[in-house]
Design an enzyme around this catalytic site. Sequence first.
Site, PDB file in Angstrom:
ATOM      1  N   ASP A 237      -4.252  -4.459 -16.986  1.00 21.68           N
ATOM      2  CA  ASP A 237      -4.474  -5.490 -15.953  1.00 21.68           C
ATOM      3  C   ASP A 237      -3.163  -6.193 -15.603  1.00 21.68           C
ATOM      4  O   ASP A 237      -2.290  -6.371 -16.462  1.00 21.68           O
ATOM      5  CB  ASP A 237      -5.500  -6.508 -16.496  1.00 21.68           C
ATOM      6  CG  ASP A 237      -6.148  -7.302 -15.380  1.00 21.68           C
ATOM      7  OD1 ASP A 237      -6.009  -6.910 -14.195  1.00 21.68           O
ATOM      8  OD2 ASP A 237      -6.790  -8.319 -15.691  1.00 21.68           O
TER       9      ASP A 237
ATOM     10  N   ASN B 121      -1.254  -5.603 -12.457  1.00 22.62           N
ATOM     11  CA  ASN B 121      -0.331  -4.953 -11.518  1.00 22.62           C
ATOM     12  C   ASN B 121      -0.115  -5.799 -10.263  1.00 22.62           C
ATOM     13  O   ASN B 121       1.014  -5.917  -9.765  1.00 22.62           O
ATOM     14  CB  ASN B 121      -0.878  -3.592 -11.073  1.00 22.62           C
ATOM     15  CG  ASN B 121      -0.950  -2.590 -12.205  1.00 22.62           C
ATOM     16  OD1 ASN B 121      -0.362  -2.806 -13.256  1.00 22.62           O
ATOM     17  ND2 ASN B 121      -1.678  -1.506 -11.988  1.00 22.62           N
TER      18      ASN B 121
ATOM     19  N   TRP C 103       2.034  -8.817 -10.964  1.00 23.71           N
ATOM     20  CA  TRP C 103       3.419  -8.385 -11.194  1.00 23.71           C
ATOM     21  C   TRP C 103       4.136  -8.245  -9.845  1.00 23.71           C
ATOM     22  O   TRP C 103       5.267  -8.695  -9.676  1.00 23.71           O
ATOM     23  CB  TRP C 103       3.415  -7.042 -11.946  1.00 23.71           C
ATOM     24  CG  TRP C 103       4.775  -6.516 -12.284  1.00 23.71           C
ATOM     25  CD1 TRP C 103       5.471  -6.742 -13.436  1.00 23.71           C
ATOM     26  CD2 TRP C 103       5.606  -5.682 -11.466  1.00 23.71           C
ATOM     27  NE1 TRP C 103       6.683  -6.093 -13.388  1.00 23.71           N
ATOM     28  CE2 TRP C 103       6.793  -5.433 -12.184  1.00 23.71           C
ATOM     29  CE3 TRP C 103       5.463  -5.114 -10.199  1.00 23.71           C
ATOM     30  CZ2 TRP C 103       7.834  -4.651 -11.685  1.00 23.71           C
ATOM     31  CZ3 TRP C 103       6.500  -4.340  -9.695  1.00 23.71           C
ATOM     32  CH2 TRP C 103       7.669  -4.116 -10.433  1.00 23.71           C
TER      33      TRP C 103
ATOM     34  N   SER D 206     -14.768  -7.048 -18.427  1.00 18.96           N
ATOM     35  CA  SER D 206     -14.813  -6.513 -17.047  1.00 18.96           C
ATOM     36  C   SER D 206     -15.573  -5.186 -16.941  1.00 18.96           C
ATOM     37  O   SER D 206     -15.103  -4.228 -16.324  1.00 18.96           O
ATOM     38  CB  SER D 206     -13.388  -6.362 -16.487  1.00 18.96           C
ATOM     39  OG  SER D 206     -12.748  -7.618 -16.413  1.00 18.96           O
TER      40      SER D 206
ATOM     41  N   ASN E 241     -13.982  -2.146  -8.527  1.00 17.69           N
ATOM     42  CA  ASN E 241     -12.708  -2.202  -7.791  1.00 17.69           C
ATOM     43  C   ASN E 241     -12.825  -1.688  -6.347  1.00 17.69           C
ATOM     44  O   ASN E 241     -11.939  -1.930  -5.527  1.00 17.69           O
ATOM     45  CB  ASN E 241     -11.609  -1.442  -8.537  1.00 17.69           C
ATOM     46  CG  ASN E 241     -11.119  -2.148  -9.789  1.00 17.69           C
ATOM     47  OD1 ASN E 241     -10.765  -1.516 -10.782  1.00 17.69           O
ATOM     48  ND2 ASN E 241     -11.092  -3.484  -9.779  1.00 17.69           N
TER      49      ASN E 241
HETATM   50  C1  IPE Z   1     -10.294  -4.455 -14.948  1.00 20.92           C
HETATM   51  O1  IPE Z   1      -9.425  -5.203 -14.216  1.00 20.92           O
HETATM   52  C2  IPE Z   1     -10.357  -3.048 -14.428  1.00 20.92           C
HETATM   53  C3  IPE Z   1      -9.167  -2.256 -14.637  1.00 20.92           C
HETATM   54  C4  IPE Z   1      -8.105  -2.601 -15.300  1.00 20.92           C
HETATM   55  C5  IPE Z   1      -9.218  -0.940 -14.040  1.00 20.92           C
HETATM   56  P1  IPE Z   1      -9.901  -6.104 -12.988  1.00 20.92           P
HETATM   57  O2  IPE Z   1      -8.686  -6.766 -12.479  1.00 20.92           O
HETATM   58  O3  IPE Z   1     -10.705  -5.296 -12.029  1.00 20.92           O
HETATM   59  O4  IPE Z   1     -10.876  -7.144 -13.701  1.00 20.92           O
HETATM   60  P2  IPE Z   1     -11.348  -8.593 -13.263  1.00 20.92           P
HETATM   61  O5  IPE Z   1     -11.824  -8.498 -11.847  1.00 20.92           O
HETATM   62  O6  IPE Z   1     -10.155  -9.501 -13.372  1.00 20.92           O
HETATM   63  O7  IPE Z   1     -12.422  -8.963 -14.236  1.00 20.92           O
HETATM   64  C1  IPE Z   2      -4.981  -3.588 -12.710  1.00 23.87           C
HETATM   65  O1  IPE Z   2      -4.202  -4.489 -12.021  1.00 23.87           O
HETATM   66  C2  IPE Z   2      -5.176  -2.289 -11.980  1.00 23.87           C
HETATM   67  C3  IPE Z   2      -6.506  -2.132 -11.368  1.00 23.87           C
HETATM   68  C4  IPE Z   2      -7.545  -2.877 -11.582  1.00 23.87           C
HETATM   69  C5  IPE Z   2      -6.668  -1.019 -10.450  1.00 23.87           C
HETATM   70  P1  IPE Z   2      -4.828  -5.479 -10.963  1.00 23.87           P
HETATM   71  O2  IPE Z   2      -4.765  -4.832  -9.617  1.00 23.87           O
HETATM   72  O3  IPE Z   2      -6.166  -5.929 -11.374  1.00 23.87           O
HETATM   73  O4  IPE Z   2      -3.800  -6.685 -11.017  1.00 23.87           O
HETATM   74  P2  IPE Z   2      -4.137  -8.234 -10.931  1.00 23.87           P
HETATM   75  O5  IPE Z   2      -5.158  -8.522 -11.980  1.00 23.87           O
HETATM   76  O6  IPE Z   2      -4.669  -8.466  -9.545  1.00 23.87           O
HETATM   77  O7  IPE Z   2      -2.840  -8.912 -11.183  1.00 23.87           O
HETATM   78 MG    MG Z   3      -6.874  -7.520 -12.419  1.00 21.30          MG
END
Ligand code: IPE
Ligand code: IPE
Ligand code: MG
Length: 233
Positions: free
Chosen positions: A16, A18, A21, A186, A64
Amino acid sequence: MKSDVKQLNHISFIMDGNGRWAKKRFLPRSMGHSEGVAKAKEVILHIKKLGIRYVSLYTFSKENWKRAQDEVSFLMGLILKHLREDFNFYVENKIGIKHIGDRSGLSDDILKAIDKVEADTKDFTDITVLLVFNYSGKYDIAQAYNRMAAEGLKDITEDKISDYLLTAGYPDPDLIIRTSNEFRISNYFLYQAAYSEFIIIDKLWPDLQMKDIDGALDIYFKRDRRFGGVKDE
Ligand code: IPE
Ligand code: IPE
Ligand code: MG
């Protein structure tokens, strides 16, 4: 399958952070995802070096799909590119790969790339990467029940449910590491995580360093996994 008390057979990552970042660097979220893939490859090699047999990576949840269309399209393209162009990464490093998730809703291109990489790496058993993609824990339990119902199964036991989950045949995760300081599951491995240890790291996924994993392992091996029992004297 049940976890082993003293060992670490299966390490799992909720990757989590990205998006955050990228945001911190005034970059589009997509850049964070590209960095995330590079980090995942580094982590896989590190886990292989440590001799851990299974590593699962939560790559895309069924929730997602709610994200903006351009982000979802980018992520689908990224996984396809990874499976096609980084194919040699798995073959040369003798890493097995297995998709865990819902195949419906994924494009034919992605399904074909998954099938190819799974088939071409199936003999590599030192380490297997479980690519948890288009997955959610509730979905997994529902699909298990639907298949058991279709087969007319009765007297369903806990072990039987495990046999019908998408992770059938793989050990439950001993340790789940989540980055970005988020203390939640999640909709990840809900059934499989019954006795997993959790470690939350306060770093965004692309910023994770291998020494953070080593530190998490030190913590894991000091923990007392009781599985509801009493600590040995
Ligand atoms: C969890 O991250 C899913 C993955 C890392 C693929 P999310 O960013 O989707 O989770 P929430 O929405 O913060 O709970
Ligand atoms: C995790 O990073 C990757 C996926 C869930 C695909 P995020 O995209 O959730 O990054 P944040 O949580 O918004 O920073
Ligand atoms: Mg996330």
